[in-house]
Design a protein around this motif. Structure first.
Motif, PDB file in Angstrom:
ATOM      1  N   UNK A 121       0.848  -1.306  -0.001  1.00 12.27           N
ATOM      2  CA  UNK A 121       0.010   0.050   0.024  1.00 12.27           C
ATOM      3  C   UNK A 121       1.025   1.191   0.005  1.00 12.27           C
ATOM      4  N   UNK A 122       0.711   2.256  -0.876  1.00 14.51           N
ATOM      5  CA  UNK A 122       1.201   3.407  -0.579  1.00 14.51           C
ATOM      6  C   UNK A 122       0.213   4.473  -0.026  1.00 14.51           C
TER       7      UNK A 122
ATOM      8  N   UNK B  56       0.222  16.554  -2.457  1.00 18.10           N
ATOM      9  CA  UNK B  56      -0.676  16.098  -3.668  1.00 18.10           C
ATOM     10  C   UNK B  56      -1.895  16.795  -3.833  1.00 18.10           C
ATOM     11  N   UNK B  57      -2.221  17.335  -5.093  1.00 20.53           N
ATOM     12  CA  UNK B  57      -3.357  17.566  -5.698  1.00 20.53           C
ATOM     13  C   UNK B  57      -4.277  16.613  -6.033  1.00 20.53           C
ATOM     14  N   UNK B  58      -5.474  16.685  -6.277  1.00 21.10           N
ATOM     15  CA  UNK B  58      -6.419  15.485  -6.600  1.00 21.10           C
ATOM     16  C   UNK B  58      -6.026  14.911  -7.917  1.00 21.10           C
ATOM     17  N   UNK B  59      -5.489  15.562  -8.711  1.00 20.97           N
ATOM     18  CA  UNK B  59      -5.016  15.348 -10.139  1.00 20.97           C
ATOM     19  C   UNK B  59      -3.765  14.288 -10.028  1.00 20.97           C
ATOM     20  N   UNK B  60      -2.805  14.651  -8.929  1.00 22.37           N
ATOM     21  CA  UNK B  60      -1.820  13.882  -8.694  1.00 22.37           C
ATOM     22  C   UNK B  60      -2.056  12.511  -8.054  1.00 22.37           C
ATOM     23  N   UNK B  61      -3.045  12.440  -6.941  1.00 24.01           N
ATOM     24  CA  UNK B  61      -3.737  11.519  -6.353  1.00 24.01           C
ATOM     25  C   UNK B  61      -4.123  10.618  -7.256  1.00 24.01           C
ATOM     26  N   UNK B  62      -5.122  11.061  -8.291  1.00 23.16           N
ATOM     27  CA  UNK B  62      -5.677  10.100  -9.207  1.00 23.16           C
ATOM     28  C   UNK B  62      -4.796   9.406 -10.087  1.00 23.16           C
ATOM     29  N   UNK B  63      -3.523  10.122 -10.399  1.00 23.62           N
ATOM     30  CA  UNK B  63      -2.367   9.635 -11.090  1.00 23.62           C
ATOM     31  C   UNK B  63      -1.658   8.447 -10.348  1.00 23.62           C
ATOM     32  N   UNK B  64      -1.408   8.832  -9.300  1.00 18.03           N
ATOM     33  CA  UNK B  64      -0.789   7.608  -8.357  1.00 18.03           C
ATOM     34  C   UNK B  64      -1.778   6.561  -8.088  1.00 18.03           C
ATOM     35  N   UNK B  65      -2.862   6.766  -7.936  1.00 22.07           N
ATOM     36  CA  UNK B  65      -3.897   5.672  -7.541  1.00 22.07           C
ATOM     37  C   UNK B  65      -4.003   4.644  -9.026  1.00 22.07           C
ATOM     38  N   UNK B  66      -3.779   5.405 -10.241  1.00 20.55           N
ATOM     39  CA  UNK B  66      -3.997   4.748 -11.585  1.00 20.55           C
ATOM     40  C   UNK B  66      -2.822   3.828 -11.860  1.00 20.55           C
ATOM     41  N   UNK B  67      -1.562   4.276 -11.354  1.00 20.35           N
ATOM     42  CA  UNK B  67      -0.532   3.340 -11.240  1.00 20.35           C
ATOM     43  C   UNK B  67      -0.379   2.429 -10.336  1.00 20.35           C
ATOM     44  N   UNK B  68      -0.777   2.728  -9.249  1.00 18.11           N
ATOM     45  CA  UNK B  68      -0.657   1.734  -8.103  1.00 18.11           C
ATOM     46  C   UNK B  68      -1.667   0.453  -8.584  1.00 18.11           C
ATOM     47  N   UNK B  69      -2.953   1.074  -8.603  1.00 13.85           N
ATOM     48  CA  UNK B  69      -3.776  -0.040  -9.020  1.00 13.85           C
ATOM     49  C   UNK B  69      -3.597  -1.027 -10.303  1.00 13.85           C
ATOM     50  N   UNK B  70      -2.797  -0.328 -11.224  1.00 10.78           N
ATOM     51  CA  UNK B  70      -2.375  -1.310 -12.485  1.00 10.78           C
ATOM     52  C   UNK B  70      -1.295  -2.145 -12.041  1.00 10.78           C
ATOM     53  N   UNK B  71      -0.456  -1.844 -10.685  1.00  8.00           N
ATOM     54  CA  UNK B  71       0.332  -2.764 -10.179  1.00  8.00           C
ATOM     55  C   UNK B  71      -0.153  -3.820  -9.426  1.00  8.00           C
ATOM     56  N   UNK B  72      -1.567  -3.574  -9.010  1.00  7.58           N
ATOM     57  CA  UNK B  72      -2.103  -4.278  -8.112  1.00  7.58           C
ATOM     58  C   UNK B  72      -2.010  -3.792  -6.589  1.00  7.58           C
TER      59      UNK B  72
END
Lengths: 394, 293
Positions: B23-24, B38-54
């Motif tokens: 978990x990050x 982090x702004x919301x856009x940063x968080x969204x981008x981080x979540x997208x990468x993290x989720x893609x890595x499971x």
């Protein structure tokens, strides 16, 4: 609803004095579940006596049950809560869900949420109100503007600290004492590590001089905000200091009592008057804390020194012999024949005189009152009553 | 049990992923002693990468919430809901109150530092369902075991590694001190190199940070939970590793330690200043007083 003046009391005598000198309610610690371990010494019998004393005067007694509990602390909780209900205490002040929920299940005790929870907004105050908690003691980090906003939006009664010592941390969030000396700050063992002296380094560079970095704040004193707090409509104005002396409590309570009454009757005096009354007993530097906005350097305590109260408590009146115009008093500090004194009464009257006659308990003339708690007689041209205080004018 | 690591930059996700972090932990604008804003856009981008890595993302919303914060809190939580954040770590129950209005209470991890010290905390949150609670910093291993015995539908977590905070004031204590001393030109906010040294504890240096929300003081020694991990693993859902004041290498090695890549001996041979905190050290109850009622 008239605003409540709420005073602390570390023992039965202080509690009675606080009520006599104008507090509408007092808060005290029982033998269990209370922070401020050294001032939590009220047995059930003492609580019972205090509740009776208070209720006879249409005043209230709140009992602090505000430790952050660990499982081992909960032994005897049910019996204790039931006892508090049986003797008709007016509310308990809580922090832990364990105590709050148990009190709700077992009793009809009114519950106030301690400042330990650091409530600083209306949404959380409302949440607890909906959970059955009638009153919330706000965190001491609230400004007057925030208090007004919170009061506007919440259903809960608000209690606001107006005077006394303050945690410099958000209350209940500090474990300095736990870590530095192994004493649990949230279970009555706070060692006041925030008031110790520190050096400040930036990596290896020493920036301070002889441990002159301090976290401590000056004590709270918000005389100038009392009219606004009354207008805002908060339920209760709270004085801190269960460890303070009988003289301090009587003096501070009386000063705020006069201020509240004078404001509400349209007879407010210059605020210096009330401040000078407090200074008769206050020995710490004070500031307005967060009420006036974010505290700056002037609100911090550096190079701490004690202030000298402008008057010294020397005796408490026990009785009055009207025929001989003599007051029977109990000595609390050394004084001598010829001292200039002020006699202050709970009814807000003040008399100044000089001690021209001083007798021991057998009415033998003496020159000096040396012994603590010694019973003595002094000349008193006007009637006095038990619990009137006698101060030496410096 | 998941290992939760604090993310310093989005570009570090891959490194932490390779180390085995589950978990990050990501700072928001309503986070205290943050590593990154982090702004919301940063968080969204981080979540997208993290989720893609499971992997999962937990948001830190851990400042004390004042009346003026309510508006931004609402927006932040609405964004979290839209993004589909896995969990929200909170210090002030106000966040839970607003999250509940948005149907997000099942994402909440209540991490107040000091309040979760007893079994009843577990019972309370079983009756007021949230995702979980982080056990308080000052409780013993035995207390943790007892509390865990009562937890059924509630996840338990622990901050088990690194410099733990022990003081959070809204006052700007460094700024005020520098003004008092007439020291000008020093960088203050979010600077991590300041230390306090108490006059009779010569060997203890307590890290102190001032940020936009106040001042934070930390323990002088770092917590390590390696010996206790076997006991704790069955009862914990999340194991948080604090990162403040650690160099990247030490932080990465800390993760390697708990993931079994390096031994405790190797780790402690390389890094000093670790201790077991309160696991075996119950605090005394009575002796002093405090300014709270």
């Amino acid at each position: 609803m008239s605003i409540e003046l709420l005073a602390p009391a570390g023992n039965l005598e202080k509690a009675k004095v606080a009520l006599l000198y104008g507090a509408d309610a007092v808060y005290v610690g029982g033998l269990h579940f209370s922070l401020r371990a050294r001032a939590s010494n009220f047995t059930t019998l003492m609580l019972e006596e205090l509740v009776e004393f208070a209720h006879q005067r249409n005043k209230k007694v709140y009992v602090t049950t505000n430790i952050v509990v660990h499982d081992e602390d909960l032994v005897g909780l049910d019996e204790y809560l039931l006892k508090l209900e049986r003797i008709h205490v007016d509310a308990i002040i809580c922090t832990s869900f364990a105590i709050i929920e148990r009190a709700k299940q077992l009793t009809n005790l009114e519950i106030h949420l301690s400042t330990q929870f650091s409530v600083t907004n209306s949404k959380l105050a409302d949440y607890f109100y909906d959970e059955g908690i009638r009153r919330v003691v706000l965190g001491r980090e609230c400004t007057i503007k925030e208090i007004k906003e919170i009061q506007t939006h919440t259903k809960a009664d608000l209690e606001v600290f107006i005077h006394g010592g303050m945690c410099v941390s958000y209350s209940g969030r500090c474990t300095l004492s736990n870590y530095m000396v192994g004493r649990d700050a949230n279970r009555g063992g706070c060692a006041h590590s925030c008031r110790w002296l520190y050096d400040l380094y930036d990596r290896d560079e020493l920036l301070s001089h002889e441990h002159d970095f301090q976290m401590s704040s000056k004590d709270l004193e918000v005389i100038e905000f009392i009219p606004e707090l009354i207008d805002i409509g908060v339920a209760s104005l709270k004085i801190e200091g269960r460890m303070k002396s009988i003289h301090y409590i009587a003096t501070v309570v009386l000063a705020y009592r006069m201020l509240i009454d004078d404001y509400q009757s349209g007879n407010l005096k210059d605020l210096d008057f009330y401040q000078s009354e407090i200074k008769k007993a206050e020995n710490r530097l004070t500031s307005t804390g967060f009420l006036g906005g974010e505290p700056g350097v002037d609100q911090q305590l550096y190079n701490y020194r004690s202030e000298q109260p402008t008057q010294e408590f020397i005796a408490l009146v026990q009785d009055y012999d009207e025929a001989n115009q003599l007051a029977l008093i109990e000595q609390r500090n050394h004084f001598t024949l010829g001292d200039e004194i002020e006699v202050v009464s709970p009814d807000k009257t003040f008399h100044h005189l000089k001690i021209t006659e001083l007798y021991d308990e057998d009415k033998q003339p003496i020159d000096v009152a040396r012994h603590p708690l010694q019973k003595l007689y002094i000349n008193m041209p006007h009637p006095v009553k038990p619990y009137d205080m006698i101060r030496r004018v410096r | 049990m998941q290992f939760v690591a604090r993310l310093k930059t989005a570009s570090e996700i891959e490194t932490l992923h390779q180390l085995g972090v589950d978990v990050f932990s990501v700072d928001t604008k309503l986070a205290i002693h943050k590593l990154m804003e982090n702004q919301s856009s940063d968080i969204e981008a981080i979540a997208k990468i993290a989720n893609s890595l499971g992997r999962k993302v937990y948001l830190n919303i851990n400042k004390m919430i004042h009346e003026e914060d309510l508006g931004s809190l609402q927006v932040l939580l609405e964004d979290a809901k839209r993004i589909g954040i896995d969990s929200i770590v909170i210090n002030d129950m106000t966040v839970y109150v607003i999250a509940k209005q948005l149907g997000l209470e099942s994402k909440i991890i209540y991490q107040p530092g000091t309040m979760n010290t007893d079994s009843y905390s577990v019972e309370y949150f079983q009756n007021h369902p949230i995702k979980g609670i982080t056990l308080s910093r000052e409780i013993t291993l035995n207390e943790i075991r007892k509390i865990a015995g009562k937890a059924h539908d509630l996840e338990l977590s622990l901050i088990g590694h690194g410099y733990l905070d022990m003081f959070y004031s809204k006052r700007k204590l460094l700024t005020n001190y520098f003004k008092h001393k007439n020291i000008i030109g020093r960088e203050i906010t979010n600077k991590h190199s300041y230390r306090l040294n108490e006059e009779i504890r010569a060997d203890d240096f307590y890290p102190i940070i001032e940020d936009e929300f106040g001042t934070h003081v930390f323990r002088s020694r770092k917590l390590i939970t390696f010996q206790e991990l076997e006991t704790l693993e069955p009862v914990l859902s999340d194991f948080f590793l604090e990162r403040l004041f650690l160099e990247d290498e030490e932080y990465y090695d800390s993760i390697r330690l708990y993931k079994g890549v390096i031994t405790e001996e190797e780790f402690l041979g390389k890094y000093s200043g670790y201790e077991s905190g309160f696991y075996y050290l119950p605090t005394e109850l009575i002796k002093g007083d405090s300014n709270v009622d």
